[in-house]
Every structure is written in structure tokens, then in C-alpha cells.
Scaffold this active site. Structure first.
Site, PDB file in Angstrom:
ATOM      1  N   ASP A   1       0.841  -1.192   0.000  1.00  0.00           N
ATOM      2  CA  ASP A   1       0.000   0.000   0.000  1.00  0.00           C
ATOM      3  C   ASP A   1       0.880   1.247   0.000  1.00  0.00           C
ATOM      4  OD1 ASP A   1      -2.499   1.125  -0.203  1.00  0.00           O
ATOM      5  OD2 ASP A   1      -2.696   1.433   1.957  1.00  0.00           O
TER       6      ASP A   1
ATOM      7  N   HIS B   1      -4.023  13.982   1.275  1.00  0.00           N
ATOM      8  CA  HIS B   1      -4.140  13.051   2.396  1.00  0.00           C
ATOM      9  C   HIS B   1      -2.934  13.204   3.326  1.00  0.00           C
ATOM     10  CE1 HIS B   1      -5.072   9.526   4.742  1.00  0.00           C
ATOM     11  NE2 HIS B   1      -3.916   8.968   4.431  1.00  0.00           N
TER      12      HIS B   1
ATOM     13  N   GLU C   1     -10.517   3.922   4.039  1.00  0.00           N
ATOM     14  CA  GLU C   1      -9.708   4.716   3.111  1.00  0.00           C
ATOM     15  C   GLU C   1     -10.114   4.349   1.693  1.00  0.00           C
ATOM     16  OE1 GLU C   1      -5.534   4.081   4.099  1.00  0.00           O
ATOM     17  OE2 GLU C   1      -5.629   5.633   5.653  1.00  0.00           O
TER      18      GLU C   1
ATOM     19  N   GLU D   1      -9.460   3.829  -1.861  1.00  0.00           N
ATOM     20  CA  GLU D   1      -8.250   3.632  -2.655  1.00  0.00           C
ATOM     21  C   GLU D   1      -8.586   2.947  -3.978  1.00  0.00           C
ATOM     22  OE1 GLU D   1      -4.745   2.186  -0.795  1.00  0.00           O
ATOM     23  OE2 GLU D   1      -5.223   3.026   1.184  1.00  0.00           O
TER      24      GLU D   1
ATOM     25  N   ASP E   1      -8.981   0.339   2.343  1.00  0.00           N
ATOM     26  CA  ASP E   1      -7.941  -0.005   3.322  1.00  0.00           C
ATOM     27  C   ASP E   1      -8.457   0.396   4.720  1.00  0.00           C
ATOM     28  OD1 ASP E   1      -5.477  -0.723   4.418  1.00  0.00           O
ATOM     29  OD2 ASP E   1      -4.606   1.252   4.052  1.00  0.00           O
TER      30      ASP E   1
ATOM     31  N   ARG F   1      -7.661   3.813  13.724  1.00  0.00           N
ATOM     32  CA  ARG F   1      -6.718   4.921  13.905  1.00  0.00           C
ATOM     33  C   ARG F   1      -6.049   4.920  15.279  1.00  0.00           C
ATOM     34  NH1 ARG F   1      -5.664   5.911   8.787  1.00  0.00           N
ATOM     35  NH2 ARG F   1      -7.502   6.603   7.621  1.00  0.00           N
TER      36      ARG F   1
ATOM     37  N   GLN G   1      -3.481   2.158  15.240  1.00  0.00           N
ATOM     38  CA  GLN G   1      -2.411   2.580  14.324  1.00  0.00           C
ATOM     39  C   GLN G   1      -1.523   3.641  14.975  1.00  0.00           C
ATOM     40  OE1 GLN G   1      -3.945   4.382  10.715  1.00  0.00           O
ATOM     41  NE2 GLN G   1      -1.900   4.703   9.868  1.00  0.00           N
TER      42      GLN G   1
ATOM     43  N   LYS H   1      -4.121  -1.959  10.539  1.00  0.00           N
ATOM     44  CA  LYS H   1      -4.560  -2.081   9.150  1.00  0.00           C
ATOM     45  C   LYS H   1      -4.833  -3.528   8.741  1.00  0.00           C
ATOM     46  CE  LYS H   1      -3.337   2.192   7.465  1.00  0.00           C
ATOM     47  NZ  LYS H   1      -4.180   3.057   6.630  1.00  0.00           N
TER      48      LYS H   1
ATOM     49  N   THR I   1      -8.922  -5.796   4.482  1.00  0.00           N
ATOM     50  CA  THR I   1      -8.903  -4.872   3.348  1.00  0.00           C
ATOM     51  C   THR I   1      -9.929  -5.393   2.367  1.00  0.00           C
ATOM     52  OG1 THR I   1      -6.535  -4.455   3.650  1.00  0.00           O
ATOM     53  CG2 THR I   1      -7.474  -3.844   1.525  1.00  0.00           C
TER      54      THR I   1
ATOM     55  N   GLU J   1      -9.660  12.549   7.811  1.00  0.00           N
ATOM     56  CA  GLU J   1      -9.644  13.877   7.200  1.00  0.00           C
ATOM     57  C   GLU J   1     -11.002  14.566   7.283  1.00  0.00           C
ATOM     58  OE1 GLU J   1      -7.575  14.333   3.302  1.00  0.00           O
ATOM     59  OE2 GLU J   1      -7.288  12.192   3.567  1.00  0.00           O
TER      60      GLU J   1
HETATM   61 CA    CA Z   1      -3.921   3.110   2.933  1.00  0.00          CA
END
Ligand code: CA
Length: 437
Positions: free
Chosen positions: A141, A148, A211, A213, A245, A249, A252, A264, A268, A385
Site C-alpha cells: 500500500d 491526504h 480509506e 483507494e 484499506d 486509527r 495505528q 490495518k 482490506t 480527514e
Molecule cells: Ca492506505
């Protein structure tokens, strides 16, 4: 080298599968993406999506509709996992694409015969179970959106971009075994993190995020110790899928010293249909422009062809559906609309960069673009975000979300559109959050 345009991209051509001719279909005749499905009486096998149907490739082969040298490619595409097809590479895939295009196109002459076989050949998508299209041996990834990386929106002050950000596509080795296809739910993960009280706890994540992606699936690999030049990179990308993904948080943030790990690796999600490099040919664009005072890509990550059309124009949208919305019969609501063009590195550059040290890529490896955030508020492509953890969004039914809650479903959709061409879609990449185990 990128694939050129030919008459399989002609928007005037229609299919005898009538649902493929609707302008809103993700799977018109000009797409024909590969996937793996099962249905009553049809054990797991490969097929292609056309309109609201799956064309059963095993049935097409057994009905003698695919002959000559392309038959071997079709056998690989009819298998219950598509790695052998991916390994054959894009020229083989294009030959099969041409054959399937001719079979599915309405040319008048063969229509009657094909329609008489449609019960054998076609399975309604809503009666098919879809699977991960290939065994994915490795998942890398990246982080390629400056928006971002700097998160310059909402209450948060802009973070300084790290010095290396525009010199190379930043990436890490992520987890392949927990990749699931659209529709497979997952339990809210447990992990160590700092709770709101400040205490370090082992508990279900309180900051579950998504996320948005976009991913490239590797076709032909490269030998260990060899490098892939940028102009050869497209030969190694078989096709594309949507990627979510999922990220915890708090887990992480607490663990991050050598890259993301348990924050993570719990899940996925990917979309089930591989949209081929061939089908994406009309949607190539010049990459994200850099200003004169920004670092330009080094020569091994640059070429004149790539500057012309190294990027892909794909609209990516995310929708949320909560338990309360579903109980009230309400449809999902859109919370992200962005475009892959917002990323500062292309998937070809990511692939080339990946091999610069001689690392070997293999058929079925997945490269993720990183969160595809754009410059505007509505193109922020993750909750970190959108809400910054402090400013919840209000959904149309009055509910608020700072992070995802149990029962929430997050669905990513993608569409490539260009004036003068048939729009093509990527299907759905969604999953529901289950309570922690
Ligand atoms: Ca990612």
C-alpha cells in the site's frame, strides 16, 4: 507502453445482452471485466460481467464458442482462481478480450444462436456468489495524495509534507491474507491503544475508519533481481480493482514506529471484478501536474509517454449506510467524491519504484494507490480527514458519525467516463462492520 485504442472501445457497439446497453451499467460491452463466481449447478469458476449478467466462461468453452489459440487463455479465465490468466499477461488478455467482445457484440449474424444458448451462458449477477478473483500473495500500500498526507482541511493545521514525498511513492508491505471481496463483513478489531481517558487499554477500536483507494493487480511478474522500467510498467499491470484499506486509527497511532501493522491488517476490501488494462485505455490522462518549484520525478520514474498518459481518470465515490438507515428503508448516502487523478504518483510509477531494488512482483500481487483524497472538503477520502476525530458529519437521517459504528456499511464505487466513449464501472467494494468478537 500503454495499450492503444481499437474498435473494442467504439461506443456505438452494443451487446445482445440488452442490460449491457443501459448508459448507467457498470459493465457495458466496452468493459468485460474478469471475476470468479459460483451459482446453483455451477461450482466456483471464472466469468466476465456483462450488463446485469455473468458470462460463464466454462459454458462458453463447452459450447465451442471459443476456439483457436485463445482457447488456452479462456481456460485460464474460466478457472476458479485467475492467477494463471494474470501470469499470461496483457497481450493474451487482449486476445481473449477481442474474442469475448465479438461473442457479446450484437452483430446480427450470430445473435439468434447465442440467444438460444443464453440459459447456459448467462447467470444473473444477483444469483451469483462472487469471490476474490485471484490469490493475492502480496499487498503493497502506498501514500500518494498530498492532500491526504498533509490533511490540510477542517480543524487540522496542514502537516508539512515529508521531504521525500514528491521524490518517491511512499509505500509499505501490508497484509494480503485478510483481503476480502465486496460484501464480506468483518468484526471491529481489538487492539492496544490510548483510550479517550488517556489510559493505555486493550479494547475494541474506538476509531474505525475507511480509506478510499484504487488498486492495480499485477499480471506478469518480474524476475528477482530485475527492474521494470517505467515504460514497461503497464505490461505488468493486468487490471484494476477498488480498494478499501480499513484502518483502526487509535491502534495505528499507538503502534506506529515502523509502519502500520495491526491497525490495518484486520481487513482490506476489494471489488470482485478486474477491469482490464485494455478496457481502461480510453481513460488515460497526463499525471498530476507539479509546479516548477516542486521536485520532478527522477529519470527512472519519468518518461515522455508517461507524462502524456501515465495516469487514469477514475471517479471514486463512497457511500455509508447505517443500521438505522436500513431499518427505515433509506438508501445509502454519499460521503466522498474524489478522482484518482488527485494522486501525485501513478500506479505505473509505484510498480516501477517497487522493483528498483530488484524486488520481484508476482501475478496477483496488489498495489494500493493510498487514500485518494483531493483538494476539496467533499473529496477527503477517509474519516480522519473528514472529521479529524472531532467534527462529526451529520447524515440525512440526523445521525452523526465521527468514526464508523457497528452495523455501518461503507461502499466504494468507481466509474471511468470520457466524452465520446462508453463509461465503464468497477462494481462495488463494500463491507459491514460487525460488533467485536
Ligand atoms: Ca492506505
Amino acid at each position: 507502453m500503454v495499450r492503444g485504442l481499437n474498435d473494442t472501445h467504439d461506443p456505438q457497439r452494443k451487446s445482445w445482452v440488452s442490460s449491457a446497453n443501459s448508459a448507467s451499467s457498470d459493465f457495458p460491452l466496452q468493459n468485460i471485466p474478469h471475476g470468479v463466481f459460483s451459482a446453483p449447478g455451477r461450482p466456483r469458476r471464472g466469468g466476465v460481467a456483462i450488463g446485469d449478467m455473468v458470462l460463464d466462461l466454462r459454458a462458453a468453452i463447452d459450447s465451442d464458442l471459443i476456439s483457436g489459440s485463445v482457447r488456452e487463455v479462456a481456460e485460464a479465465a474460466a478457472a476458479p482462481s485467475l492467477n494463471a490468466l494474470l501470469a499470461m499477461g496483457n497481450d493474451a488478455a487482449s486476445a481473449l478480450h477481442r474474442c469475448l467482445f465479438d461473442m457479446l457484440a450484437d452483430d446480427g449474424a450470430t445473435r439468434h444462436r447465442l440467444e438460444s444458448l443464453s440459459n447456459e451462458l448467462l447467470v444473473p449477477l444477483n444469483e451469483a456468489t462472487l469471490y476474490k478473483p485471484a490469490a493475492i500473495g502480496a499487498f503493497t500500500d502506498f501514500m500518494t495524495s498530498t492532500y491526504h498526507a498533509s490533511a490540510a482541511r477542517r480543524a487540522r493545521p496542514a502537516r508539512e509534507l515529508s521531504e521525500n514525498f514528491l521524490h518517491l511513492p511512499l509505500g509499505y508491505n501490508s497484509r494480503a491474507s485478510s483481503i476480502s471481496v465486496d460484501g464480506v463483513p468483518f468484526a471491529r478489531p481489538f487492539g492496544q491503544h490510548r483510550a479517550a481517558s488517556g489510559e493505555i487499554v486493550f479494547a475494541p477500536t474506538a476509531q474505525l475508519d475507511f480509506e478510499v483507494e484504487f488498486g492495480a493487480l499485477v499480471g506478469q511478474g518480474n524476475q528477482l533481481g530485475s527492474r521494470v522500467s517505467l515504460d514497461d510498467a503497464e505490461k505488468h499491470i493486468f487490471g484494476y480493482v477498488l480498494v478499501n484499506d480499513w484502518s483502526a486509527r487509535d491502534i495505528q497511532l499507538w503502534e506506529m514506529r515502523v509502519g502500520p501493522f495491526l491497525g490495518k491488517s484486520f481487513c482490506t476490501s476489494i471489488s470482485p471484478w478486474i477491469v482490464t488494462a485494455e478496457a481502461m485505455a480510453p481513460f488515460r490522462r497526463a499525471p498530476y501536474p507539479r509546479s516548477a518549484n516542486q521536485p520532478q520525478p527522477m529519470p527512472h520514474l519519468d518518461s515522455s509517454t508517461h507524462r502524456l498518459n501515465g495516469a487514469l481518470d477514475v471517479k471514486l465515490n463512497a457511500f455509508i449506510s447505517t443500521s438505522r438507515m436500513r431499518a427505515a428503508g433509506q438508501t445509502s448516502t454519499q460521503i466522498v467524491q474524489t478522482n484518482l487523478l488527485h494522486t501525485s504518483w501513478t500506479l505505473a510509477q509505484m510498480l516501477t519504484h517497487h522493483t528498483t531494488n530488484g524486488c520481484n512482483l508476482q501475478p496477483g500481487d496488489l498495489l494500493g494507490s493510498g487514500t485518494v483524497s483531493g483538494p476539496t472538503e467533499d473529496s477527503a477520502a477517509c474519516l480522519l480527514e473528514i472529521t479529524a476525530g472531532t467534527l462529526p458529519i451529520k447524515l440525512p437521517n440526523g445521525e452523526y458519525r465521527t468514526w464508523l459504528e457497528d452495523g455501518d456499511e461503507l461502499i466504494i464505487k468507481g466509474r471511468a467516463e470520457r466524452e465520446g466513449f462508453a463509461a465503464i464501472g468497477f462494481g462495488s467494494c463494500g463491507a459491514r462492520v460487525l460488533p467485536p468478537i
